[in-house]
Design a protein around this motif. Structure first.
Motif, PDB file in Angstrom:
ATOM      1  N   LEU A 327      48.056  45.213  45.372  1.00 28.24           N
ATOM      2  CA  LEU A 327      46.994  46.220  45.441  1.00 28.24           C
ATOM      3  C   LEU A 327      45.886  45.885  44.455  1.00 28.24           C
ATOM      4  CD1 LEU A 327      48.794  49.694  45.507  1.00 28.24           C
ATOM      5  CD2 LEU A 327      47.025  48.921  47.084  1.00 28.24           C
ATOM      6  N   ALA A 328      44.642  46.081  44.858  1.00 23.92           N
ATOM      7  CA  ALA A 328      43.539  45.938  43.898  1.00 23.92           C
ATOM      8  C   ALA A 328      43.689  47.040  42.851  1.00 23.92           C
ATOM      9  CB  ALA A 328      42.214  46.080  44.615  1.00 23.92           C
ATOM     10  N   MET A 329      43.398  46.697  41.593  1.00 17.00           N
ATOM     11  CA  MET A 329      43.607  47.661  40.509  1.00 17.00           C
ATOM     12  C   MET A 329      42.281  48.190  39.959  1.00 17.00           C
ATOM     13  SD  MET A 329      46.843  47.656  40.470  1.00 17.00           S
ATOM     14  CE  MET A 329      47.440  48.461  38.980  1.00 17.00           C
ATOM     15  N   VAL A 330      42.307  49.452  39.547  1.00 14.04           N
ATOM     16  CA  VAL A 330      41.157  50.049  38.857  1.00 14.04           C
ATOM     17  C   VAL A 330      41.310  49.770  37.364  1.00 14.04           C
ATOM     18  CG1 VAL A 330      40.096  52.257  38.226  1.00 14.04           C
ATOM     19  CG2 VAL A 330      40.776  51.819  40.597  1.00 14.04           C
ATOM     20  N   ASN A 331      42.554  49.901  36.882  1.00 14.38           N
ATOM     21  CA  ASN A 331      42.845  49.603  35.483  1.00 14.38           C
ATOM     22  C   ASN A 331      44.254  49.014  35.415  1.00 14.38           C
ATOM     23  OD1 ASN A 331      43.590  49.697  32.771  1.00 14.38           O
ATOM     24  ND2 ASN A 331      42.280  51.470  32.348  1.00 14.38           N
ATOM     25  N   SER A 332      44.300  47.686  35.313  1.00  9.86           N
ATOM     26  CA  SER A 332      45.620  47.050  35.390  1.00  9.86           C
ATOM     27  C   SER A 332      46.453  47.347  34.141  1.00  9.86           C
ATOM     28  CB  SER A 332      45.470  45.547  35.607  1.00  9.86           C
ATOM     29  OG  SER A 332      44.563  45.008  34.691  1.00  9.86           O
ATOM     30  N   ASP A 333      45.801  47.532  32.977  1.00  9.38           N
ATOM     31  CA  ASP A 333      46.562  47.845  31.746  1.00  9.38           C
ATOM     32  C   ASP A 333      47.340  49.144  31.920  1.00  9.38           C
ATOM     33  OD1 ASP A 333      45.466  45.661  30.608  1.00  9.38           O
ATOM     34  OD2 ASP A 333      43.859  46.752  29.555  1.00  9.38           O
ATOM     35  N   LYS A 334      46.687  50.105  32.563  1.00 14.02           N
ATOM     36  CA  LYS A 334      47.333  51.411  32.724  1.00 14.02           C
ATOM     37  C   LYS A 334      48.055  51.536  34.059  1.00 14.02           C
ATOM     38  CE  LYS A 334      44.243  53.983  29.696  1.00 14.02           C
ATOM     39  NZ  LYS A 334      42.944  54.632  29.701  1.00 14.02           N
ATOM     40  N   SER A 358      32.420  37.149  42.334  1.00 13.50           N
ATOM     41  CA  SER A 358      32.919  36.083  43.220  1.00 13.50           C
ATOM     42  C   SER A 358      33.755  36.614  44.382  1.00 13.50           C
ATOM     43  CB  SER A 358      33.786  35.081  42.433  1.00 13.50           C
ATOM     44  OG  SER A 358      33.152  34.681  41.256  1.00 13.50           O
ATOM     45  N   GLY A 359      33.551  37.873  44.744  1.00 11.87           N
ATOM     46  CA  GLY A 359      34.327  38.439  45.846  1.00 11.87           C
ATOM     47  C   GLY A 359      35.735  38.818  45.438  1.00 11.87           C
ATOM     48  N   GLN A 360      35.940  38.952  44.129  1.00 14.71           N
ATOM     49  CA  GLN A 360      37.312  39.233  43.683  1.00 14.71           C
ATOM     50  C   GLN A 360      37.431  40.590  42.995  1.00 14.71           C
ATOM     51  OE1 GLN A 360      38.313  35.660  41.386  1.00 14.71           O
ATOM     52  NE2 GLN A 360      39.059  34.767  43.298  1.00 14.71           N
ATOM     53  N   MET A 361      38.630  41.148  43.106  1.00 12.41           N
ATOM     54  CA  MET A 361      38.943  42.367  42.345  1.00 12.41           C
ATOM     55  C   MET A 361      40.118  42.039  41.440  1.00 12.41           C
ATOM     56  SD  MET A 361      38.237  45.343  45.142  1.00 12.41           S
ATOM     57  CE  MET A 361      38.189  46.707  43.982  1.00 12.41           C
ATOM     58  N   TRP A 362      40.557  43.015  40.648  1.00  8.01           N
ATOM     59  CA  TRP A 362      41.603  42.740  39.676  1.00  8.01           C
ATOM     60  C   TRP A 362      42.994  43.044  40.227  1.00  8.01           C
ATOM     61  CZ3 TRP A 362      36.690  43.114  38.250  1.00  8.01           C
ATOM     62  CH2 TRP A 362      36.260  42.217  37.257  1.00  8.01           C
ATOM     63  N   ASN A 363      43.934  42.159  39.948  1.00  5.91           N
ATOM     64  CA  ASN A 363      45.312  42.415  40.359  1.00  5.91           C
ATOM     65  C   ASN A 363      46.086  43.077  39.217  1.00  5.91           C
ATOM     66  OD1 ASN A 363      46.112  40.383  38.579  1.00  5.91           O
ATOM     67  ND2 ASN A 363      46.210  38.811  40.177  1.00  5.91           N
ATOM     68  N   SER A 364      47.371  43.310  39.426  1.00 14.91           N
ATOM     69  CA  SER A 364      48.130  44.087  38.439  1.00 14.91           C
ATOM     70  C   SER A 364      48.320  43.322  37.126  1.00 14.91           C
ATOM     71  CB  SER A 364      49.485  44.493  39.019  1.00 14.91           C
ATOM     72  OG  SER A 364      50.178  43.319  39.374  1.00 14.91           O
TER      73      SER A 364
END
Ligand SMILES: NC(=O)C1=CN([C@@H]2O[C@H](COP(=O)(O)OP(=O)(O)OC[C@H]3O[C@@H](n4cnc5c(N)ncnc54)[C@H](OP(=O)(O)O)[C@@H]3O)[C@@H](O)[C@H]2O)C=CC1
Ligand SMILES: O=C(O)CCC(=O)C(=O)O
Ligand SMILES: [Mg+2]
Length: 739
Positions: A327-334, A358-364
């Motif tokens: 899942l794309a993450m909004v805040n992976s730390d939390k 670059s067309g990327q979002m953050w993962n967990s």
């Protein structure tokens, strides 16, 4: 006395106002301008809605209602900062905070069981979502990056992630059963009144909306999104993301499209966690869990369960996450994912941020990764897929050389989808939904529906369309830039609009202007090609594309939509000046609370104040206002040249320091002009004192950073605490007070 209505809103802009407004008041009073602060924050709108529950000293007037009247007057001048458009979880948080502060307001009844609760819910539903902008926007929108801002970005380019042709990032959108495919549209020959009627398959009728008055020449459209088609689509995309090894991310506008989009978001949550919802259906029902409010709400609600039961559900959720695509993450730390809170990922800002990265979002794990961007309804998804294809083919845009894309947006009087929420329904029966002309009995639009489908109706009145065409021609004439109406001849609503555009263009002198009509996809490609070559193109769009494009292009061109000039020439002659084109940046508040650094950039406020003062100069014939405007303009330029925008890092210049510099440059410009001797004599010593105290003031401001700040609340912070936190320089305050 000339007046400016300045809005008190929420989150980062509200914090910034505490520091900036005293400067505005001090400077403008020298021109006899009165600044009226109008509180349209979420908290104040809630309080104003339930006067009967409150003590006399707790009651407040509803400033939004007042502003709603003012926007219809000829000489109104409003500076509007971004405000929270609350999702249900945010509304609940705000209510809880007010209750804890001693306000005897009711809780939000999710599923009302009697008339009293129904009344409470309907009052809250008017506060929920985007409840402010549609009331104030009695005009169309003119949003652009001023030349000085573009030049600044060219010299000081923001970071821009590279694009590679083998990026696996893609947009997924429906190709059947969505709002786009099912749209039907008509233009009314005469004014009339319509009812929206649901006829169930057993023949019984329910009126969904009664007595909707429509004007002559108004365009209406109605459409449905099929639940079945949506669920199939979502299941397929979850599989697709997993198979391709990319992140699954859903991009909605659950705030503004407050009825349809939370339902679609909820379906995505239920499909992603299908096994969990099936296994624990009874428990979830008894806890009143609504998937539309997101995973975080679910996790909060199960906290009340006995530990064994709660852990079992949590384990099942973890299993679903492990089995599904990342899942794309909004805040992976939390551990906050894209499906946690419906208002965390808002398409206008989230898609450009992804494209810039670059067309990327953050993962967990906090690493960026290619993404399947899921945008269920296909009405406007093509602009993002076309942009992504363009970047794959041509690489990332270069802020030092790229052109600019100003926008002229049709938005007056709740135009199009933005005004649809009171005519959007989740239909719980099979049957038909019809828009019926009450005067003639004729059915204007009819759809077959199945239980769970979302039916929605939009309106756009004729006068706003005429005004929009006029504004587009006027911008084309002023700038001589090619001007494209983004309208699709294959879409029912746009077909009606194209007829009107062609008619109303004839009312204006368009000789020598390059004005064309293109489908959104073609307009994107045409505009992007020019943009890459450093050429400018005006986009003339409906309300949703206005929203999307005025984040997309600014974020690519100048790094943020906060730096946009955002003017709403009100149709009756007044001016509404919005600050930037972005939102209330909740993550800036988090940083401020944890480390005392506010990185909100008030450039949007500076630009809005400039045009607002100019409005007073022109309309109220106040020459001093014009001089203040000109001086502010040159101060803003100095501000950019000297790079005094807030930094991202604690300990460096923040929002408060940036306001000091604006005041310094503004005072200097007023001291240097010689058109008005009184202003010169007022500001010469002020400029000197500010200049001489620069080091001392900055020291006082920077000393306030570096530790957590308590402002006594989130939605309704304590006025005294927030004032102290945002104005920590005694020296600066004293100089301002002496003006
Ligand atoms: N006109 C209005 O009233 C609007 C209200 N909203 C509301 O705002 C809330 C948050 O929405 P969201 O979509 O997260 O959008 P935001 O614009 O609040 O946040 C997205 C990002 O934009 C950048 N940004 C925006 N404004 C500034 C600024 N002045 N200074 C510096 N950076 C800025 C930041 O990006 P980065 O961290 O990458 O630098 C920020 O994190 C929601 O409640 C939404 O409904 C949204 C849009 C308009
Ligand atoms: O009113 C809202 O909720 C958001 C408005 C918005 O994003 C915009 O106008 O750009
Ligand atoms: Mg927007």
């Amino acid at each position: 006395m000339p007046k400016i209505f300045y809005t008190k809103t929420d989150e980062a802009p509200a914090l910034a106002t505490q520091s900036f407004l005293p400067i505005v008041k001090a400077f403008t009073k020298t021109a006899g301008i009165e600044i009226n602060l109008m509180d349209i924050s979420l908290a104040s709108r809630i309080i104003a809605t339930f006067p009967e529950n409150l003590e006399k000293d707790q009651q407040i007037s509803d400033d939004l209602v007042e502003l709603g009247k003012l926007v219809k007057l000829a000489d109104t001048n409003i500076i509007k900062l971004p405000n929270i458009s609350a999702s249900t979880p945010q509304l609940n948080e705000a209510i809880a905070e007010l209750q804890a502060k001693g306000y005897n307001i009711p809780s939000y009844p999710d599923s009302p069981s009697n008339d009293a609760e129904k009344d409470i819910k309907s009052r809250y539903d008017k506060i929920k979502g985007s409840a402010v902008n549609p009331v104030l926007r009695e005009g169309n929108s003119d949003r652009r990056a001023p030349r000085a801002i573009k030049n600044y970005a060219k010299k000081n380019p923001h970071s821009m992630g590279a694009w590679s042709s083998d990026s696996k990032t893609q947009v997924a959108t429906m190709d059947q059963g969505d709002f786009q495919c099912n749209e039907k549209s008509v233009t009314l020959k005469e004014a009339t009144t319509v009812n929206v009627v649901l006829t169930k398959s057993d023949g019984t009728k329910t009126i969904l909306k009664e007595g909707l008055n429509l004007l002559q020449n108004e365009i209406i459209d109605a459409t449905i999104l099929s639940k079945k088609a949506l669920l199939n689509f979502l299941q397929a995309q979850i599989k697709e993301a997993k198979d391709k090894g990319v992140l699954f991310s859903l991009h909605m506008k659950a705030t503004m499209m407050k009825v349809s989009d939370p339902i679609i978001f909820g379906h995505a949550v239920k499909v992603f966690f299908a096994d969990v919802f099936k296994k624990h259906a009874t428990t979830f029902a008894s806890l009143g869990i609504n998937a539309n409010d997101g995973l975080e709400n679910l996790l909060n609600k199960i906290k009340t369960l006995p530990e064994a039961q709660r852990t079992e559900i949590e384990k099942d959720i973890t299993t679903a996450i492990q089995n599904g695509p990342a899942l794309a993450m909004v805040n992976s730390d939390k551990g906050i994912s894209n499906l946690h809170v419906p208002s965390d990922v808002i398409i206008d800002a989230s898609m450009p941020a992804m494209i810039r990265n670059s067309g990327q979002m953050w993962n967990s794990k906090g690493k960026s990764q290619d993404t399947l961007a899921v945008i269920p309804d296909s009405s406007y998804a093509t602009i993002y897929s076309a942009t992504i294809s363009f970047c794959k083919e041509n690489g990332a845009f270069d802020p030092t050389t790229m052109g600019t894309v100003p926008n002229v947006g049709l938005m007056a009087q709740k135009a199009e989808e933005y005004g649809s929420h009171d005519k959007t329904f989740e239909i719980n029966f099979n049957g038909t939904v019809s828009v019926i002309d009450v005067n003639t009995g004729k059915t204007l639009i009819k759809h077959n529906v199945e239980a769970g489908d979302i039916w929605r109706m939009c309106q756009v009145k004729d006068a706003p369309i005429q005004d929009w065409v006029k504004l587009a021609v006027s911008r084309a004439r002023t700038t001589n830039i090619p001007t494209i109406f983004w309208l699709d001849e294959n879409r029912a609503h746009d077909v009606e609009l194209i007829k009107k555009v062609n008619t109303y263009l004839k009312d204006h002198n368009t000789e020598g202007l390059d004005i064309q009509i293109m489908s959104p996809e073609n307009a994107t490609l045409y505009t992007l090609k020019r943009l890459k070559e450093g050429k400018d193109t005006i986009s003339v769009t409906g309300n949703v594309l206005r929203d999307y494009l005025t984040d997309l292009f600014p974020i690519l061109e100048v790094g943020t939509s906060a730096k946009m000039l955002s003017i709403v020439p009100l149709m009756n002659g007044g001016g509404l000046f919005e600050t930037g084109a972005g939102g209330s940046a909740p993550k800036h508040v988090q940083q401020f609370l944890s480390e005392g650094h506010l990185r909100w950039d008030s450039l949007g406020e500076f630009l809005a104040l400039g045009v607002s003062l100019e409005f007073l100069g022109e309309h109220v014939k106040n020459p001093k206002a014009q001089i203040l405007a000109d001086a502010l303009d040159s101060a803003t330029e100095q501000f950019l040249i000297n790079d005094k925008s807030p930094s991202r890092k604690v300990g460096e210049l923040d929002n408060r320091g940036s306001h000091f510099y604006l005041a310094l440059y503004w005072a200097k410009a007023l001291a240097q002009q010689s058109e008005d001797e009184t202003l010169k004599s007022i500001f010469t010593p002020i400029a000197e004192r500010l200049s001489n105290s620069e080091v001392e003031i900055l020291e006082q401001l920077n000393k306030a950073q570096g530790s957590p700040v308590d402002i006594g609340g989130y939605y309704m912070p304590d006025a005294k605490l927030i004032g102290e936190a945002m104005r920590p320089s005694k020296t600066f305050n004293t100089i301002l007070e002496s003006i």
